[in-house]
Motif scaffolding. Structure first.
Motif, PDB file in Angstrom:
ATOM      1  N   LYS A 124      -8.109 -27.435   0.911  1.00 39.23           N
ATOM      2  CA  LYS A 124      -7.712 -28.948   0.574  1.00 39.23           C
ATOM      3  C   LYS A 124      -8.848 -29.637  -0.256  1.00 39.23           C
ATOM      4  CE  LYS A 124      -5.248 -32.348   1.410  1.00 39.23           C
ATOM      5  NZ  LYS A 124      -3.941 -32.806   0.839  1.00 39.23           N
ATOM      6  N   SER A 125      -8.238 -29.873  -1.519  1.00 34.59           N
ATOM      7  CA  SER A 125      -8.779 -30.421  -2.546  1.00 34.59           C
ATOM      8  C   SER A 125      -9.154 -31.926  -2.414  1.00 34.59           C
ATOM      9  CB  SER A 125      -8.100 -30.480  -3.885  1.00 34.59           C
ATOM     10  OG  SER A 125      -8.704 -31.088  -4.965  1.00 34.59           O
ATOM     11  N   HIS A 130      -5.832 -32.597  -6.701  1.00 35.08           N
ATOM     12  CA  HIS A 130      -5.198 -32.299  -5.385  1.00 35.08           C
ATOM     13  C   HIS A 130      -4.650 -30.886  -5.392  1.00 35.08           C
ATOM     14  CE1 HIS A 130      -6.219 -36.219  -3.947  1.00 35.08           C
ATOM     15  NE2 HIS A 130      -5.529 -36.577  -5.153  1.00 35.08           N
ATOM     16  N   ASP A 132      -4.198 -27.935  -3.783  1.00 33.82           N
ATOM     17  CA  ASP A 132      -4.478 -26.983  -2.418  1.00 33.82           C
ATOM     18  C   ASP A 132      -4.238 -25.935  -2.882  1.00 33.82           C
ATOM     19  OD1 ASP A 132      -4.992 -29.856  -1.606  1.00 33.82           O
ATOM     20  OD2 ASP A 132      -3.150 -29.792  -0.610  1.00 33.82           O
TER      21      ASP A 132
END
Length: 142
Positions: A124-125, A130, A132
């Motif tokens: 999960k970034s 973001h 993922d």
């Protein structure tokens, strides 16, 4: 540190923009790197270096978590392009991400000190893009 490296290609496609002009998305090659630091809990076959224990236990499992770094391509849909075969993507750009990672899997003792290991993981970034990352792997380990 289960390091993963990958290469790939995004094929070329054409589409039509809002004004009816043909738009071409060329072939692009890309590179990907995953570098996690994971602390695992191991149990069963392959969890220790004791030979007698590994012979008796034919199955083992593991689960853990940590922090990971990901470098890979990010593609953006060309909003002004209509295409009957689906969206047309612009050229990918390399972006990096750092995030929390978790993994779990099991291993089977195949005999003679070799183990067949199946693993799934998710990152999960926590950074701007973001990204993922999901992964699945099958490994023959000694």
């Amino acid at each position: 540190m289960p390091l993963s490296i990958g290469v790939g290609s995004l094929s070329s496609r054409t589409g039509t923009d809002i004004d009816g002009n043909e738009v071409y998305a060329p072939v692009r090659r890309w590179f990907m790197l995953d570098a996690p630091v994971i602390f695992n809990f191991n149990r069963g076959a392959g969890a220790t270096k004791i030979a007698e224990e590994n012979i008796v236990r034919t199955m083992g499992y593991f689960a853990g978590g940590g922090l990971a770094y990901h470098l890979g391509p990010v593609n953006k849909v060309m909003d002004n392009v209509k295409n009957k075969n689906g969206p047309l993507y612009g050229p990918p750009k390399l972006r990096n991400a750092v995030g929390l990672v978790a993994n779990a899997g099991f291993r089977m003792n195949t005999g003679k000190g070799y183990f067949l290991e199946f693993k799934i993981s998710y990152m999960k970034s926590l950074t701007r893009y973001h990204t993922d990352v999901y992964s699945m792997g099958l490994l023959l380990a000694h």
